[in-house]
Design a protein around this motif. Structure first.
Motif, PDB file in Angstrom:
ATOM      1  N   GLY A 270      69.161  55.356  32.648  1.00 46.20           N
ATOM      2  CA  GLY A 270      68.196  54.840  33.618  1.00 46.20           C
ATOM      3  C   GLY A 270      66.779  54.903  33.085  1.00 46.20           C
ATOM      4  N   ALA A 271      66.435  56.009  32.426  1.00 47.40           N
ATOM      5  CA  ALA A 271      65.094  56.152  31.853  1.00 47.40           C
ATOM      6  C   ALA A 271      64.877  55.139  30.734  1.00 47.40           C
ATOM      7  CB  ALA A 271      64.889  57.579  31.347  1.00 47.40           C
ATOM      8  N   ALA A 272      65.916  54.886  29.927  1.00 50.10           N
ATOM      9  CA  ALA A 272      65.799  53.907  28.841  1.00 50.10           C
ATOM     10  C   ALA A 272      65.621  52.508  29.411  1.00 50.10           C
ATOM     11  CB  ALA A 272      67.032  53.973  27.944  1.00 50.10           C
ATOM     12  N   ASP A 273      66.382  52.176  30.473  1.00 50.91           N
ATOM     13  CA  ASP A 273      66.219  50.874  31.118  1.00 50.91           C
ATOM     14  C   ASP A 273      64.817  50.730  31.696  1.00 50.91           C
ATOM     15  OD1 ASP A 273      68.600  49.480  30.672  1.00 50.91           O
ATOM     16  OD2 ASP A 273      69.577  50.312  32.438  1.00 50.91           O
ATOM     17  N   MET A 274      64.320  51.782  32.334  1.00 49.05           N
ATOM     18  CA  MET A 274      62.988  51.721  32.931  1.00 49.05           C
ATOM     19  C   MET A 274      61.947  51.529  31.850  1.00 49.05           C
ATOM     20  SD  MET A 274      61.173  51.665  35.666  1.00 49.05           S
ATOM     21  CE  MET A 274      62.048  52.460  37.012  1.00 49.05           C
ATOM     22  N   ASP A 275      62.039  52.302  30.786  1.00 47.81           N
ATOM     23  CA  ASP A 275      61.074  52.180  29.695  1.00 47.81           C
ATOM     24  C   ASP A 275      61.116  50.770  29.101  1.00 47.81           C
ATOM     25  OD1 ASP A 275      59.129  53.596  27.884  1.00 47.81           O
ATOM     26  OD2 ASP A 275      60.599  52.955  26.390  1.00 47.81           O
TER      27      ASP A 275
ATOM     28  N   ARG B 112      58.067  48.061  29.252  1.00 43.17           N
ATOM     29  CA  ARG B 112      57.547  47.506  27.995  1.00 43.17           C
ATOM     30  C   ARG B 112      57.569  45.974  28.029  1.00 43.17           C
ATOM     31  NH1 ARG B 112      56.170  51.355  24.779  1.00 43.17           N
ATOM     32  NH2 ARG B 112      57.165  53.379  24.875  1.00 43.17           N
ATOM     33  N   LEU B 113      58.628  45.402  28.619  1.00 40.82           N
ATOM     34  CA  LEU B 113      58.677  43.943  28.770  1.00 40.82           C
ATOM     35  C   LEU B 113      57.563  43.453  29.691  1.00 40.82           C
ATOM     36  CD1 LEU B 113      62.529  43.336  29.061  1.00 40.82           C
ATOM     37  CD2 LEU B 113      61.024  42.493  27.248  1.00 40.82           C
ATOM     38  N   LEU B 114      57.325  44.180  30.773  1.00 37.83           N
ATOM     39  CA  LEU B 114      56.226  43.820  31.683  1.00 37.83           C
ATOM     40  C   LEU B 114      54.898  43.842  30.944  1.00 37.83           C
ATOM     41  CD1 LEU B 114      57.240  45.918  34.837  1.00 37.83           C
ATOM     42  CD2 LEU B 114      57.304  43.419  34.652  1.00 37.83           C
ATOM     43  N   ILE B 115      54.681  44.883  30.133  1.00 36.27           N
ATOM     44  CA  ILE B 115      53.433  45.011  29.378  1.00 36.27           C
ATOM     45  C   ILE B 115      53.298  43.876  28.368  1.00 36.27           C
ATOM     46  CG2 ILE B 115      52.175  46.446  27.708  1.00 36.27           C
ATOM     47  CD1 ILE B 115      53.502  48.917  29.178  1.00 36.27           C
ATOM     48  N   GLU B 116      54.375  43.610  27.598  1.00 38.73           N
ATOM     49  CA  GLU B 116      54.344  42.548  26.575  1.00 38.73           C
ATOM     50  C   GLU B 116      54.020  41.190  27.191  1.00 38.73           C
ATOM     51  OE1 GLU B 116      58.087  42.470  24.509  1.00 38.73           O
ATOM     52  OE2 GLU B 116      57.863  44.554  23.848  1.00 38.73           O
TER      53      GLU B 116
ATOM     54  N   THR C 292      63.654  56.176  48.187  1.00 37.51           N
ATOM     55  CA  THR C 292      63.362  56.768  46.877  1.00 37.51           C
ATOM     56  C   THR C 292      62.056  57.563  46.871  1.00 37.51           C
ATOM     57  OG1 THR C 292      62.468  54.635  46.205  1.00 37.51           O
ATOM     58  CG2 THR C 292      64.727  55.153  45.498  1.00 37.51           C
ATOM     59  N   SER C 293      61.313  57.503  47.944  1.00 40.25           N
ATOM     60  CA  SER C 293      60.138  58.361  48.163  1.00 40.25           C
ATOM     61  C   SER C 293      59.116  58.364  47.031  1.00 40.25           C
ATOM     62  CB  SER C 293      60.582  59.803  48.425  1.00 40.25           C
ATOM     63  OG  SER C 293      61.524  59.870  49.456  1.00 40.25           O
ATOM     64  N   GLY C 294      58.963  57.255  46.325  1.00 42.56           N
ATOM     65  CA  GLY C 294      57.971  57.176  45.261  1.00 42.56           C
ATOM     66  C   GLY C 294      58.525  57.433  43.875  1.00 42.56           C
ATOM     67  N   LEU C 295      59.807  57.761  43.763  1.00 44.43           N
ATOM     68  CA  LEU C 295      60.390  58.048  42.454  1.00 44.43           C
ATOM     69  C   LEU C 295      60.417  56.805  41.564  1.00 44.43           C
ATOM     70  CD1 LEU C 295      61.565  60.435  40.873  1.00 44.43           C
ATOM     71  CD2 LEU C 295      63.837  59.712  41.654  1.00 44.43           C
ATOM     72  N   LEU C 296      60.564  55.643  42.156  1.00 43.48           N
ATOM     73  CA  LEU C 296      60.534  54.397  41.390  1.00 43.48           C
ATOM     74  C   LEU C 296      59.154  54.195  40.765  1.00 43.48           C
ATOM     75  CD1 LEU C 296      61.794  51.735  40.456  1.00 43.48           C
ATOM     76  CD2 LEU C 296      61.239  50.781  42.705  1.00 43.48           C
ATOM     77  N   ALA C 297      58.111  54.346  41.549  1.00 43.37           N
ATOM     78  CA  ALA C 297      56.741  54.218  41.025  1.00 43.37           C
ATOM     79  C   ALA C 297      56.493  55.256  39.936  1.00 43.37           C
ATOM     80  CB  ALA C 297      55.724  54.367  42.151  1.00 43.37           C
ATOM     81  N   SER C 298      56.974  56.458  40.155  1.00 39.85           N
ATOM     82  CA  SER C 298      56.817  57.508  39.154  1.00 39.85           C
ATOM     83  C   SER C 298      57.511  57.127  37.854  1.00 39.85           C
ATOM     84  CB  SER C 298      57.395  58.823  39.690  1.00 39.85           C
ATOM     85  OG  SER C 298      57.290  59.841  38.725  1.00 39.85           O
ATOM     86  N   GLY C 299      58.712  56.565  37.961  1.00 44.49           N
ATOM     87  CA  GLY C 299      59.447  56.140  36.767  1.00 44.49           C
ATOM     88  C   GLY C 299      58.726  55.046  36.007  1.00 44.49           C
ATOM     89  N   ILE C 300      58.141  54.119  36.746  1.00 40.00           N
ATOM     90  CA  ILE C 300      57.390  53.036  36.102  1.00 40.00           C
ATOM     91  C   ILE C 300      56.217  53.601  35.316  1.00 40.00           C
ATOM     92  CG2 ILE C 300      55.889  51.041  36.543  1.00 40.00           C
ATOM     93  CD1 ILE C 300      57.806  50.396  38.943  1.00 40.00           C
ATOM     94  N   THR C 301      55.514  54.548  35.906  1.00 37.13           N
ATOM     95  CA  THR C 301      54.308  55.075  35.261  1.00 37.13           C
ATOM     96  C   THR C 301      54.606  56.109  34.177  1.00 37.13           C
ATOM     97  OG1 THR C 301      53.993  56.748  36.996  1.00 37.13           O
ATOM     98  CG2 THR C 301      52.890  54.606  37.287  1.00 37.13           C
ATOM     99  N   ASP C 302      55.876  56.423  33.949  1.00 30.67           N
ATOM    100  CA  ASP C 302      56.239  57.316  32.839  1.00 30.67           C
ATOM    101  C   ASP C 302      56.096  56.630  31.486  1.00 30.67           C
ATOM    102  OD1 ASP C 302      56.749  59.499  34.448  1.00 30.67           O
ATOM    103  OD2 ASP C 302      58.929  59.226  34.465  1.00 30.67           O
ATOM    104  N   THR C 303      56.035  55.299  31.468  1.00 26.62           N
ATOM    105  CA  THR C 303      55.891  54.564  30.211  1.00 26.62           C
ATOM    106  C   THR C 303      54.418  54.433  29.862  1.00 26.62           C
ATOM    107  OG1 THR C 303      57.934  53.332  30.556  1.00 26.62           O
ATOM    108  CG2 THR C 303      56.329  52.365  29.042  1.00 26.62           C
ATOM    109  N   GLU C 304      54.087  54.831  28.651  1.00 29.34           N
ATOM    110  CA  GLU C 304      52.703  54.719  28.189  1.00 29.34           C
ATOM    111  C   GLU C 304      52.255  53.269  28.247  1.00 29.34           C
ATOM    112  OE1 GLU C 304      50.081  55.721  24.229  1.00 29.34           O
ATOM    113  OE2 GLU C 304      51.935  56.831  24.587  1.00 29.34           O
ATOM    114  N   GLY C 305      51.073  53.043  28.781  1.00 26.97           N
ATOM    115  CA  GLY C 305      50.524  51.698  28.897  1.00 26.97           C
ATOM    116  C   GLY C 305      50.841  51.024  30.226  1.00 26.97           C
ATOM    117  N   SER C 306      51.598  51.698  31.081  1.00 24.88           N
ATOM    118  CA  SER C 306      51.999  51.094  32.355  1.00 24.88           C
ATOM    119  C   SER C 306      50.814  50.786  33.265  1.00 24.88           C
ATOM    120  CB  SER C 306      52.984  52.006  33.095  1.00 24.88           C
ATOM    121  OG  SER C 306      52.384  53.258  33.386  1.00 24.88           O
ATOM    122  N   SER C 307      49.695  51.459  33.061  1.00 19.39           N
ATOM    123  CA  SER C 307      48.524  51.198  33.911  1.00 19.39           C
ATOM    124  C   SER C 307      48.026  49.767  33.761  1.00 19.39           C
ATOM    125  CB  SER C 307      47.398  52.184  33.610  1.00 19.39           C
ATOM    126  OG  SER C 307      46.982  52.054  32.258  1.00 19.39           O
TER     127      SER C 307
END
Length: 175
Positions: free
Chosen positions: A17-22, A26-30, A42-57
């Motif tokens: 799941g973490a690899a898929d999210m990352d 990365r595709l969103l960033i590219e 999910t109480s914000g866990l999805l947003a948290s997972g998205i922001t675990d990838t560097e550059g997600s901001s």
């Protein structure tokens, strides 16, 4: 299956799941595609997972955690959609995705609603483990219903499985 096997399986699922999210982020960033979320179960866990990838901001616009029906309505989900379909439904998940997408001006909105544990006394339509999510963009839409087993899983484990499923679907949608 021993306890150790169960734990290893959970770790493998979490890693996938973490690899898929990352990969999805990365595709969103590219592609410079922005995303926002409106989450209930999910109480914000999805947003948290998205922001675990560097550059997600560069692509993550923001999130709403709307645990109650009232919070969903306050953030743009039509009360009629909830009244007609029940809060745990694909139309509500889609309305959540559209509402957060609109509120944040994002290219993609993700909405997720469902019951991760016991029956919700405030919503007669709740079925433990029944999850609905929507990923909505200009050109693509993914609407899914999941029925997850709840026996022996904590609410947090359920949330991780839901986020992993959504990450996989988002990645597939972007490929």
């Amino acid at each position: 299956m021993s306890m150790k096997d169960d734990e290893e399986k959970t770790c493998e699922e979490t890693a996938a799941g973490a690899a898929d999210m990352d990969a999805a982020v990365r595709l969103l960033i590219e592609r410079n595609i922005s995303v926002s979320t409106m989450e209930s179960c999910t109480s914000g866990l999805l947003a948290s997972g998205i922001t675990d990838t560097e550059g997600s901001s560069a692509v993550f616009k923001g999130a709403f955690v709307t645990y109650s029906n009232e919070a969903k309505v306050q953030q743009g989900v039509p009360a009629e959609t909830i009244a007609v379909n029940g809060v745990y439904s694909l139309p509500v998940a889609e309305a959540m995705a559209e509402a957060c997408r609109s509120a944040y001006g994002a290219d993609i909105g993700i909405g997720v609603t469902g019951t991760t544990g016991n029956v919700d006394p405030d919503n007669a339509d709740s079925i433990p483990g029944e999850i609905f999510y929507a990923i909505v963009g200009d050109e693509h839409k993914c609407l899914r219903r999941l029925q997850l087993e709840t026996d022996g899983l904590s609410r947090h484990e359920m949330k991780k499985r839901i986020v992993a499923e959504i990450a996989h679907a988002l990645r597939q949608m972007l490929l």
